[in-house]
Design an enzyme around this catalytic site. Structure first.
Site, PDB file in Angstrom:
ATOM      1  N   PHE A  69     -54.241   8.912  43.510  1.00  0.00           N
ATOM      2  CA  PHE A  69     -55.172   8.868  42.373  1.00  0.00           C
ATOM      3  C   PHE A  69     -55.959   7.571  42.454  1.00  0.00           C
ATOM      4  O   PHE A  69     -55.385   6.495  42.517  1.00  0.00           O
ATOM      5  CB  PHE A  69     -54.448   8.945  41.026  1.00  0.00           C
ATOM      6  CG  PHE A  69     -55.416   8.972  39.870  1.00  0.00           C
ATOM      7  CD1 PHE A  69     -56.009  10.168  39.470  1.00  0.00           C
ATOM      8  CD2 PHE A  69     -55.764   7.799  39.208  1.00  0.00           C
ATOM      9  CE1 PHE A  69     -56.933  10.186  38.424  1.00  0.00           C
ATOM     10  CE2 PHE A  69     -56.691   7.819  38.161  1.00  0.00           C
ATOM     11  CZ  PHE A  69     -57.265   9.018  37.763  1.00  0.00           C
ATOM     12  N   ASP A  91     -55.415   0.059  46.569  1.00  0.00           N
ATOM     13  CA  ASP A  91     -55.638   0.312  45.150  1.00  0.00           C
ATOM     14  C   ASP A  91     -54.392  -0.162  44.407  1.00  0.00           C
ATOM     15  O   ASP A  91     -53.383   0.540  44.360  1.00  0.00           O
ATOM     16  CB  ASP A  91     -55.888   1.813  44.927  1.00  0.00           C
ATOM     17  CG  ASP A  91     -56.061   2.167  43.449  1.00  0.00           C
ATOM     18  OD1 ASP A  91     -55.770   1.308  42.587  1.00  0.00           O
ATOM     19  OD2 ASP A  91     -56.476   3.308  43.165  1.00  0.00           O
ATOM     20  N   LYS A  95     -56.228  -2.196  35.384  1.00  0.00           N
ATOM     21  CA  LYS A  95     -55.306  -1.965  34.261  1.00  0.00           C
ATOM     22  C   LYS A  95     -54.719  -3.205  33.562  1.00  0.00           C
ATOM     23  O   LYS A  95     -55.135  -3.556  32.490  1.00  0.00           O
ATOM     24  CB  LYS A  95     -54.188  -1.029  34.712  1.00  0.00           C
ATOM     25  CG  LYS A  95     -54.692   0.408  34.915  1.00  0.00           C
ATOM     26  CD  LYS A  95     -53.560   1.406  34.962  1.00  0.00           C
ATOM     27  CE  LYS A  95     -54.057   2.824  34.778  1.00  0.00           C
ATOM     28  NZ  LYS A  95     -54.590   3.474  35.968  1.00  0.00           N
TER      29      LYS A  95
HETATM   30  C1  PLP Z   1     -55.754   4.139  36.447  1.00  0.00           C
HETATM   31  C2  PLP Z   1     -55.997   4.134  37.884  1.00  0.00           C
HETATM   32  C3  PLP Z   1     -57.295   4.232  38.409  1.00  0.00           C
HETATM   33  C4  PLP Z   1     -58.507   4.437  37.543  1.00  0.00           C
HETATM   34  O1  PLP Z   1     -58.673   3.403  36.612  1.00  0.00           O
HETATM   35  P1  PLP Z   1     -59.608   3.649  35.329  1.00  0.00           P
HETATM   36  O2  PLP Z   1     -59.620   2.285  34.657  1.00  0.00           O
HETATM   37  O3  PLP Z   1     -58.960   4.711  34.510  1.00  0.00           O
HETATM   38  O4  PLP Z   1     -60.938   4.038  35.812  1.00  0.00           O
HETATM   39  C5  PLP Z   1     -57.447   4.173  39.774  1.00  0.00           C
HETATM   40  N1  PLP Z   1     -56.397   4.022  40.598  1.00  0.00           N
HETATM   41  C6  PLP Z   1     -55.134   3.922  40.124  1.00  0.00           C
HETATM   42  C7  PLP Z   1     -53.999   3.738  41.081  1.00  0.00           C
HETATM   43  C8  PLP Z   1     -54.896   3.987  38.767  1.00  0.00           C
HETATM   44  O5  PLP Z   1     -53.641   3.928  38.300  1.00  0.00           O
END
Ligand code: PLP
Length: 395
Positions: A138, A222, A251
């Site tokens: 994700f 990420d 986050k």
């Molecule tokens: C939450 C998340 C995203 C997206 O972040 P948003 O602030 O919701 O756009 C991307 N990658 C990972 C691993 C995430 O947990």
């Protein structure tokens, strides 16, 4: 305002992009939140690993209050002290150091958009049209980030997506088969949070670092969910003995104030040049002051170490319940996944909520637990009571 019909009003006004919300929350303090009926919840999700300091932490309240009364936004035609301070802090805690560079945006998905553009700029030795990402990953919801997200159900309605992105299985043989001189970047989460807190196979990250280096591809991590102390080190990659070419952060960085960042390492820091990318809000003094307050408090109170310690205690506590529904407890630090022996994760999360505990079911087989980094003995003890009650309630 009458809150009796909040759900009807929500449905009649909010875009239907997500399932119905679970409660109408009105207030938070520490690891607790309250709904509009006065019910109190122990918050072991922290806004999906966002509220690093819990709710209404005095250090964050004070920093944001002071900054908004001083200077909240100026555009990127100007620099501000909190912005430079945060960039320097990120150089330090990522280990990128003085050769590293920071790009600021406002969310995780925007940090991934910057990552995709960075990958496109890697044309070392010739064209590199391919970007590799992992199945079940994700990376966000905007079109570039969605193209990386390895979940066909999320992607299909929005095809065609970005060309050149390929998803591979998270195995070393799959990686070795896919990598080549036409790959611009391999982009991955060190631990897949949305998939249910799933670690990569042993040796995968080290091998990923080797093959990307051999083929001139970037390794972009990420760490939007795993970063900022969450897994018991500032960043998860620091536990795997590798250094990436770039890391995406969001986050937990500003404890609930929207901010995202892409940090580059070494020579890769020279790829973006003037005019390549930008963000009106990105790096504004309000958001960066909030992030500085969060990082300062994490350092002052030893919250990275607390995440490691409390995470271990929490995993042991859950395993010790020896409940037949619990098949596996995994994760690092305070990013914990519980694999269930039956597909009842959504029921379990709902039962927990009814008992006053917020946890999350990213899919029917797994529970995700990600409390604020400030959790202590009292919260762990209360978690045990409430989680046990929820398990008994659905067994
Ligand atoms: C939450 C998340 C995203 C997206 O972040 P948003 O602030 O919701 O756009 C991307 N990658 C990972 C691993 C995430 O947990």
């Amino acid at each position: 305002m009458s809150d009796d019909n909040w759900l009807a009003r929500y449905r009649a006004s909010m875009m239907g992009t997500i399932t119905d919300p679970l409660a109408l929350l009105v207030r938070g303090e520490g690891c607790q939140v309250w709904d509009s009926d006065g019910n109190r919840y122990l918050d072991f999700l922290a806004g999906i690993a966002v509220n690093s300091l819990g709710h209404a932490h005095p250090a964050l309240v004070e920093a944001v209050t002071d900054q908004i009364a001083t200077l909240a936004h100026v555009s990127n035609y100007f620099a501000t002290p909190p912005q430079i301070e945060l960039a320097e802090r990120l150089q330090r805690i990522t280990g990128a150091g003085e050769d590293g560079r920071v790009f600021f945006c406002n969310s995780g998905t925007e940090a991934m958009e910057a990552a995709v553009k960075l990958a496109r700029l890697n044309t070392a030795g010739g064209p590199r049209p391919r970007i590799l990402a992992l199945n079940r990953s994700f990376h966000g919801r905007t079109m570039g980030a969605l193209s990386l997200t390895g979940q066909p159900a999320l992607q299909e309605p929005f095809a065609p997506l970005l060309p050149g992105v390929e998803h591979i299985d998270s195995t070393i043989p799959a990686l070795e088969a896919a990598i080549g001189p036409d790959v611009a970047a391999l982009i991955l989460e060190p631990i897949k949070g949305e998939a249910g807190v799933v670690e990569l196979p042993a040796g995968f990250l080290a091998r990923a670092r080797e093959v990307t280096r051999e083929h001139g591809a970037l390794l972009i991590l990420d760490e939007i969910q795993t970063g900022i102390g969450r897994t018991g080190s500032w960043f998860a990659f620091q536990q795997y003995g590798i250094v990436p070419d770039a890391v995406a952060i969001a986050k937990g960085l500003a404890g609930g104030i929207p901010v995202g960042a892409l940090v580059t390492f070494g020579a890769v820091s020279k790829l973006f040049t003037s005019g390549h990318h930008g963000s009106t809000f990105g790096g504004n003094p309000l958001a960066t002051a909030a992030a500085n307050a969060v990082l300062g408090e994490i350092e002052r109170s030893g919250l990275v170490e607390n995440a490691a310690l409390r995470g271990e205690q929490l995993r042991a506590l859950i395993a010790d319940l020896a409940h037949p529904l619990i098949a596996e407890v995994r994760g690092r630090g305070l990013l914990i996944g519980v694999e269930l022996s039956e597909p009842v994760a959504k029921d379990l999360a709902r039962a927990a909520l009814a008992h006053g505990l917020i946890i999350n079911a990213p899919n029917e087989r797994s529970i995700r637990i990600a409390p604020p980094l400030i959790v202590a003995d009292a919260e762990l003890a209360e978690f045990r009571t409430l989680f046990t009650a929820a398990l008994e309630g659905i067994s």
